[in-house]
Design an enzyme around this catalytic site. Structure first.
Site, PDB file in Angstrom:
ATOM      1  N   HIS A  19       0.876  -1.174   0.000  1.00  0.00           N
ATOM      2  CA  HIS A  19       0.000   0.000   0.000  1.00  0.00           C
ATOM      3  C   HIS A  19       0.913   1.224   0.000  1.00  0.00           C
ATOM      4  CE1 HIS A  19      -4.031   1.613   0.515  1.00  0.00           C
ATOM      5  NE2 HIS A  19      -3.544   2.472   1.387  1.00  0.00           N
ATOM      6  N   LYS A 164      -9.969   6.357  -4.090  1.00  0.00           N
ATOM      7  CA  LYS A 164      -8.968   7.375  -3.773  1.00  0.00           C
ATOM      8  C   LYS A 164      -7.623   6.885  -4.289  1.00  0.00           C
ATOM      9  CE  LYS A 164      -7.338   8.638   0.595  1.00  0.00           C
ATOM     10  NZ  LYS A 164      -7.600   9.239   1.914  1.00  0.00           N
ATOM     11  N   LYS A 166      -3.533   7.337  -4.276  1.00  0.00           N
ATOM     12  CA  LYS A 166      -2.400   7.906  -3.547  1.00  0.00           C
ATOM     13  C   LYS A 166      -1.365   8.334  -4.573  1.00  0.00           C
ATOM     14  CE  LYS A 166      -3.384   7.016   0.891  1.00  0.00           C
ATOM     15  NZ  LYS A 166      -3.459   8.103   1.895  1.00  0.00           N
ATOM     16  N   ASP A 195      -5.141  11.599  -3.025  1.00  0.00           N
ATOM     17  CA  ASP A 195      -4.499  11.986  -1.766  1.00  0.00           C
ATOM     18  C   ASP A 195      -3.006  12.161  -2.042  1.00  0.00           C
ATOM     19  OD1 ASP A 195      -3.727  12.476   0.803  1.00  0.00           O
ATOM     20  OD2 ASP A 195      -4.530  10.611   1.657  1.00  0.00           O
ATOM     21  N   GLU A 221      -6.834  15.667  -1.629  1.00  0.00           N
ATOM     22  CA  GLU A 221      -6.563  15.608  -0.189  1.00  0.00           C
ATOM     23  C   GLU A 221      -5.113  15.990   0.106  1.00  0.00           C
ATOM     24  OE1 GLU A 221      -8.190  12.027   1.481  1.00  0.00           O
ATOM     25  OE2 GLU A 221      -6.855  12.106   3.208  1.00  0.00           O
ATOM     26  N   ASP A 246      -6.123  16.859   5.875  1.00  0.00           N
ATOM     27  CA  ASP A 246      -6.047  15.599   6.631  1.00  0.00           C
ATOM     28  C   ASP A 246      -4.919  15.691   7.653  1.00  0.00           C
ATOM     29  OD1 ASP A 246      -6.068  13.072   7.624  1.00  0.00           O
ATOM     30  OD2 ASP A 246      -5.427  12.062   5.802  1.00  0.00           O
ATOM     31  N   LYS A 270     -10.345  11.352  11.738  1.00  0.00           N
ATOM     32  CA  LYS A 270      -9.703  10.094  12.156  1.00  0.00           C
ATOM     33  C   LYS A 270      -9.624  10.139  13.672  1.00  0.00           C
ATOM     34  CE  LYS A 270      -6.852   9.620   8.041  1.00  0.00           C
ATOM     35  NZ  LYS A 270      -5.533   9.845   7.426  1.00  0.00           N
ATOM     36  N   GLU A 324     -13.707   5.759   4.608  1.00  0.00           N
ATOM     37  CA  GLU A 324     -12.692   4.870   4.008  1.00  0.00           C
ATOM     38  C   GLU A 324     -12.215   3.841   5.028  1.00  0.00           C
ATOM     39  OE1 GLU A 324      -9.197   7.151   2.892  1.00  0.00           O
ATOM     40  OE2 GLU A 324      -8.888   7.801   4.952  1.00  0.00           O
TER      41      GLU A 324
HETATM   42 MG   LIG Z   1      -5.059  11.284   3.776  1.00  0.00          MG
END
Ligand SMILES: [Mg+2]
Length: 376
Positions: A19, A164, A166, A195, A221, A246, A270, A324
């Site tokens: 990831h 989303k 990355k 993001d 993001e 974020d 979060k 998410e």
């Molecule tokens: Mg983020």
């Protein structure tokens, strides 16, 4: 019943695929698990995660454990977990920062308090508004073809229709091309967001966001580093596409400043970065009062931590960008007997006592770093 013990464990659990974020590629996720036991032997469990040690944020699993053991646990022992708000208020006076450490002990107390009343944790957080919530997936394999294949499969399974990407790592211009190819492949069936995880400077952000906006991206993001608040304000002013805060949106004080000065126009929630479930509700209220859109974020927690996120997100009125909390789908294994359920593009809010998760102690033992811990 009073709290008899607070045990903190660090576990490393492998993921099903790499990831890739701008600062780190996750192949095993390190989670910090709290077990709080009352005098009757009833246990409350909670989990927080960090990404890539100290590469994503200041908190590391080792520091979380050390700070709880040394500075937070003494405030909990002998106390009634039903008083979690009062206890956490006292902890906030005695311990600065340390949001992840505060979150995991607060959540374990809430799980314990709810289990002792045989009610779901969301009942202690104001009651649930949602039975399920839309669930985004992060395409982050690092390969365009593989990401498109993954997206098509997930659409077919009715698992996700918000993706989303990355895109903070590598050449920004190539990454924009990567996003546009994915939009061309699945954009008629899904929302695509990106993001950047703080990776761009303002010049690059200006160029890339324009191309992404024209290409149909529906949210960007954290394009800039956390310190560049004014840059975030300029991007928000310039572009129509929503700019999400974020990594820069942690405490209630941060979020108040972000909303006041428009350092973005939407917020990723979060619980671990805000310092717990009650703090998450405060942040959500500030955002709501400012007309900011919300996203139910993840630090990539496994089933236990994601269930805690689900419990608080269920009590928050609107998530313009969905949630998410897909962590359980990224982990190769889990430390709970049951799991979060996902259907029809949504995550189902668990209804069992506490966070609705039953701990698999053998799995906790298996993945815990140090077997000298008292894991009975
Ligand atoms: Mg983020």
């Amino acid at each position: 019943m009073k709290i008899r013990s607070v045990d903190i464990y660090i576990l490393d659990i492998p993921t099903v695929r790499p990831h890739q974020l701008s600062m780190h590629t996750i192949t095993a996720q390190s989670i910090v698990v709290a077990r709080i036991t009352n005098e009757g032997g009833l246990e409350g469990w909670a989990e927080v995660a960090t990404i890539g040690g100290a590469s994503y944020g200041e908190g590391t699993p080792e520091a979380i454990k050390a700070n709880i053991d040394q500075y937070i646990t003494p405030h909990l022992l002998g106390r009634n977990p039903n008083d979690f708000s009062k206890i956490m208020f006292e902890v906030s006076k005695a311990v600065r920062g340390n949001h992840f450490a505060k979150a995991v002990v607060e959540e374990a107390m809430i799980d314990l308090a709810a289990k002792s009343k045989n009610i779901p944790a969301y009942e202690l957080l104001g009651g649930k508004i949602h039975d399920s919530l839309p669930l985004a997936w992060t395409l982050a394999s690092g390969d365009t073809g593989r990401d498109i294949e993954e997206a098509k499969e997930l659409l077919q399974q009715k698992r996700h229709k918000i993706f989303k990407l990355k895109i903070g790592k590598g050449d920004p211009y190539k990454n924009v091309e990567h996003v546009l190819k994915i939009i061309a492949a699945v954009g008629d069936q899904a929302r695509v967001t990106v993001d950047v995880n703080q990776a761009w400077d303002e010049t690059i952000a200006n160029y890339c966001i324009e191309a992404l906006q024209d290409g149909g991206v529906s949210m960007v993001e954290q394009p800039l580093p956390t310190w560049n608040y004014e840059g975030m304000a300029r991007l928000t002013e310039r572009f129509k596409v929503p700019i999400m805060a974020d990594e820069s949106a942690n405490s209630v004080h941060d979020v108040f400043q972000i909303t006041k000065h428009r350092y973005g126009n939407c917020i990723a929630l979060k619980p671990c970065k805000h310092g717990g479930l009650m703090e998450t509700k405060k942040v959500a209220a500030i955002a709501e009062g400012s007309g900011f859109g919300l996203y139910g974020g993840t630090m990539i927690e496994s089933s236990l931590g994601s269930a805690a996120c689900a419990a608080v997100y269920a009590t928050i009125s609107e998530f313009e960008f969905g949630t998410e909390i897909f962590g359980p789908l990224l982990f190769k294994d889990r430390i709970t007997v049951n799991d979060l359920q996902f259907e029809n593009f949504e995550v189902i809010i668990p209804d069992g006592p506490g966070f609705g998760m039953e701990i698999d102690l053998d799995k906790v033992r298996h993945y815990a770093r140090d077997y000298s811990y008292s894991l009975s």
